[in-house]
Design a protein around this motif. Structure first.
Motif, mmCIF file in Angstrom:
data_model
loop_
_atom_site.group_PDB
_atom_site.id
_atom_site.type_symbol
_atom_site.label_atom_id
_atom_site.label_comp_id
_atom_site.label_asym_id
_atom_site.label_seq_id
_atom_site.Cartn_x
_atom_site.Cartn_y
_atom_site.Cartn_z
ATOM 1 N N VAL A 155 -9.643 -0.710 2.491
ATOM 2 C CA VAL A 155 -8.627 0.328 2.291
ATOM 3 C C VAL A 155 -7.461 -0.169 1.451
ATOM 4 O O VAL A 155 -6.736 0.638 0.857
ATOM 5 N N GLN A 205 -16.613 -4.792 3.450
ATOM 6 C CA GLN A 205 -16.562 -3.770 4.494
ATOM 7 C C GLN A 205 -16.363 -4.392 5.867
ATOM 8 O O GLN A 205 -15.604 -3.877 6.696
ATOM 9 N N PRO A 245 -10.955 -3.486 -7.593
ATOM 10 C CA PRO A 245 -10.090 -2.546 -6.901
ATOM 11 C C PRO A 245 -8.609 -2.912 -7.006
ATOM 12 O O PRO A 245 -8.254 -3.843 -7.690
ATOM 13 N N SER A 264 0.848 -1.200 0.000
ATOM 14 C CA SER A 264 0.000 0.000 0.000
ATOM 15 C C SER A 264 0.874 1.237 0.000
ATOM 16 O O SER A 264 1.877 1.292 0.715
ATOM 17 N N ARG A 296 -19.844 3.142 -4.218
ATOM 18 C CA ARG A 296 -20.142 2.832 -2.824
ATOM 19 C C ARG A 296 -21.212 1.751 -2.791
ATOM 20 O O ARG A 296 -21.883 1.473 -3.795
ATOM 21 N N GLN A 309 -0.032 3.812 1.263
ATOM 22 C CA GLN A 309 -0.386 4.476 2.509
ATOM 23 C C GLN A 309 0.378 3.928 3.711
ATOM 24 O O GLN A 309 0.221 4.423 4.819
ATOM 25 N N LEU A 366 -7.835 8.751 -3.014
ATOM 26 C CA LEU A 366 -7.837 7.292 -3.037
ATOM 27 C C LEU A 366 -9.165 6.775 -2.497
ATOM 28 O O LEU A 366 -9.498 6.989 -1.339
ATOM 29 N N LYS A 367 -9.906 6.087 -3.360
ATOM 30 C CA LYS A 367 -11.243 5.622 -3.014
ATOM 31 C C LYS A 367 -11.494 4.287 -3.701
ATOM 32 O O LYS A 367 -10.675 3.817 -4.493
ATOM 33 N N LEU A 368 -12.652 3.694 -3.405
ATOM 34 C CA LEU A 368 -13.086 2.542 -4.177
ATOM 35 C C LEU A 368 -13.601 3.053 -5.509
ATOM 36 O O LEU A 368 -14.553 3.831 -5.563
ATOM 37 N N GLU A 421 -15.971 6.835 -8.671
ATOM 38 C CA GLU A 421 -16.062 6.357 -7.301
ATOM 39 C C GLU A 421 -17.364 5.579 -7.112
ATOM 40 O O GLU A 421 -18.412 5.944 -7.640
ATOM 41 N N TYR A 431 -8.084 0.638 -2.564
ATOM 42 C CA TYR A 431 -8.388 1.983 -3.063
ATOM 43 C C TYR A 431 -7.549 2.282 -4.299
ATOM 44 O O TYR A 431 -6.373 1.911 -4.374
ATOM 45 N N ARG A 432 -8.169 2.979 -5.249
ATOM 46 C CA ARG A 432 -7.460 3.419 -6.449
ATOM 47 C C ARG A 432 -7.757 4.892 -6.681
ATOM 48 O O ARG A 432 -8.797 5.397 -6.254
#
Length: 495
Positions: free
Chosen positions: A262, A256, A485, A131, A450, A133, A439-441, A448, A265-266
């Motif tokens: 996390v 989830q 992802p 990652s 959800r 992050q 950085l999100k799904l 993006e 994320y892209r």
């Protein structure tokens, strides 16, 4: 981050792990439990003294009996009972603080000191390579260091994968890990992952999610096999696409709940804007397709592929070298359209040319051990495969083959000898704010997404429904575009 002192690994070339069958036992100091249950005393493990059933017995599905109490007649007497008896007069709500002094069980594959060192290496250093992050987000570090390992103790195939990743990583650092041990780890990892996909056991979903990421790394070893398959980049592309298969098996709710979202994320992609950064010679290569051409009818697939490639050019031109560029390069294959894969497998020249240009970008990734030694060999194989007829389209990849300087490679890729990266080092912590905001799904159209009614949906569409927008067309909500992802890279690491 300080480099670890690899001499402290205690892994010596003279160590003969195969001839030593002594199990490795890690004892942790802990406060004695004077009032623990009989099962925990017999096993010599810390009892949390929970009533009516302690945590250890609950996990083992064993009858929990405290000294001086009797098992009720209705309680099963077999150790495998799933209905423990209660001690009379004790409230179920009385519960002491849970303290686990050591693992409640040892997976069968952790059989010697080397196995334990593989796990130790991953949790102390190896996890950094999954990652961008890492070191920036405590939540991401916790998932990689703790949650993944927790799931590995429950699902052996994930533990096998961790062993394989660590052994390959250590061998890349010239540590004396025996080749046959590494091969055994990898074989078990592949077999276990395949069997887990076929079984699709919901209890293994969190481990499957993590394993889909790690198996990409394990499979990258084929690039470094001198007798490996030609144009392995195509097979590796399919392994990346396997992440999408896992996300078809696992529901949004399960993702989830696993806590691992996390890791996937892209950064979003503006495909229309990226179109403006596609090299003209590649656009002409597709525009020149005419009726009778073997690629006639596949123009849209090639154009879509070029849009994703254009996002790499766009990122480098607008932001220079940075973690987001590295992430886009590494996760490139998670975006590509499914229809491109059979074209590549047939070694269509246009498909191979596009892959050669992508491989030029992979040569910029220097700090990720499992991305090294990919570009040069694969570009050379592409050039040999498609021959002289297409050589005029391969001048940039052929030039990059001869280069080692990162800036020179970038200048050649974007065809601008005056280009230079920005003055700010965006790899420095907190230098690139997009790491916190972008950085999100993200689905494969770059939007993006959800979870909505346990399906992946475009975030903008869901928000329109929740706002109650007048005249909103419910059909536009639809299924989100295919969702695969990402797996990411570290910001820095050892050479």
């Amino acid at each position: 981050m300080d480099r670890p002192r690899w001499g402290s690994l205690g892994i010596n070339a003279d160590d003969n792990f195969e001839s030593t069958n002594r199990p490795y036992h890690a004892k942790r100091p802990h406060k004695k439990s004077r009032a623990g249950c009989s099962q925990c005393k017999r096993r010599k493990v810390k009892c949390d003294e929970g009533r009516p059933t302690c945590r250890a017995c609950r996990l083992r599905k064993e009858t929990c009996v405290y000294p001086g109490t009797a098992v009720t007649p209705s309680s099963p007497s077999t150790p495998n009972s799933s209905s423990p008896g209660r001690s009379p007069g004790l409230s179920p709500s009385s519960d002491a603080g849970t303290v686990v002094a050591e693992p409640l069980f040892r997976p069968r594959q952790l059989v010697d000191a080397l196995d334990m060192k593989m796990l130790w290496f991953y949790t102390t250093w190896g996890f950094h390579y999954f990652s961008i992050q890492t070191g920036r987000s405590a939540a991401v570090d916790h998932v990689l260091q703790v949650k993944v390992v927790e799931h590995a103790f429950r699902s052996p195939f994930l533990m096998d994968c961790l062993m394989a990743v660590s052994s390959l990583h250590l061998r890349s650092m010239n540590q004396p890990i025996q080749a046959h041990r590494t091969a055994n780890y990898c074989a078990r990892a592949f077999e276990g992952y395949r069997n887990a996909i076929e079984a699709a056991n919901p209890a293994d979903y969190p481990a499957l999610i993590a394993c889909s990421l790690l198996i990409v790394v394990v499979s990258s070893q084929a690039f470094r096999d001198p007798e490996g398959k030609s144009l392995y980049i195509i097979d590796w592309m399919q392994v990346w696409r396997g992440i999408g298969l896992i996300f078809e098996i696992v529901s949004p709710a399960a993702l989830q709940e696993s806590g691992m979202a996390v890791l996937f994320y892209r950064p979003p992609v503006d495909l229309e804007k990226a179109t403006g950064y596609i090299p003209n010679n590649l656009l002409f290569m597709i525009a020149s397709i005419r009726p009778g051409d073997a690629d006639y009818g596949h123009e849209q697939t090639y154009y879509d592929m070029l849009k994703y490639l254009g996002s790499l050019y766009q990122e480098m031109r607008e932001h220079g070298f940075n973690p987001i560029l590295d992430l886009r390069v590494i996760t490139f294959f998670t975006f590509i359209p499914k229809s491109f894969i059979p074209l590549a497998k047939e070694h269509r020249p246009r498909a191979l040319v596009i892959l050669a240009y992508y491989l030029c970008f992979t040569k910029l990734i220097r700090e990720v051990w499992w991305m090294r030694d990919i570009s040069d060999d694969q570009i050379s194989q592409v050039c040999r495969e498609i021959g002289d007829e297409w050589s005029h389209l391969l001048r940039v990849p052929q030039s990059v083959l001869k280069m080692t300087d990162k800036v020179e490679i970038a200048q050649t890729i974007i065809n601008n000898r005056n280009w230079s990266p920005g003055e700010l080092d965006l790899y420095e912590k907190n230098r690139d704010p997009r790491l916190d905001t972008d950085l999100k799904l993200v689905n494969n159209s770059g939007s993006e997404v959800r979870a909505y009614r346990n399906q992946w949906r475009r975030k903008a569409s869901v928000e329109s429904i929740e706002r109650g927008d007048v005249g909103f067309d419910m059909s536009s909500l639809g299924q989100s575009a295919e969702f695969s992802p990402d797996v990411a890279k570290p910001v820095s690491g050892p050479s």
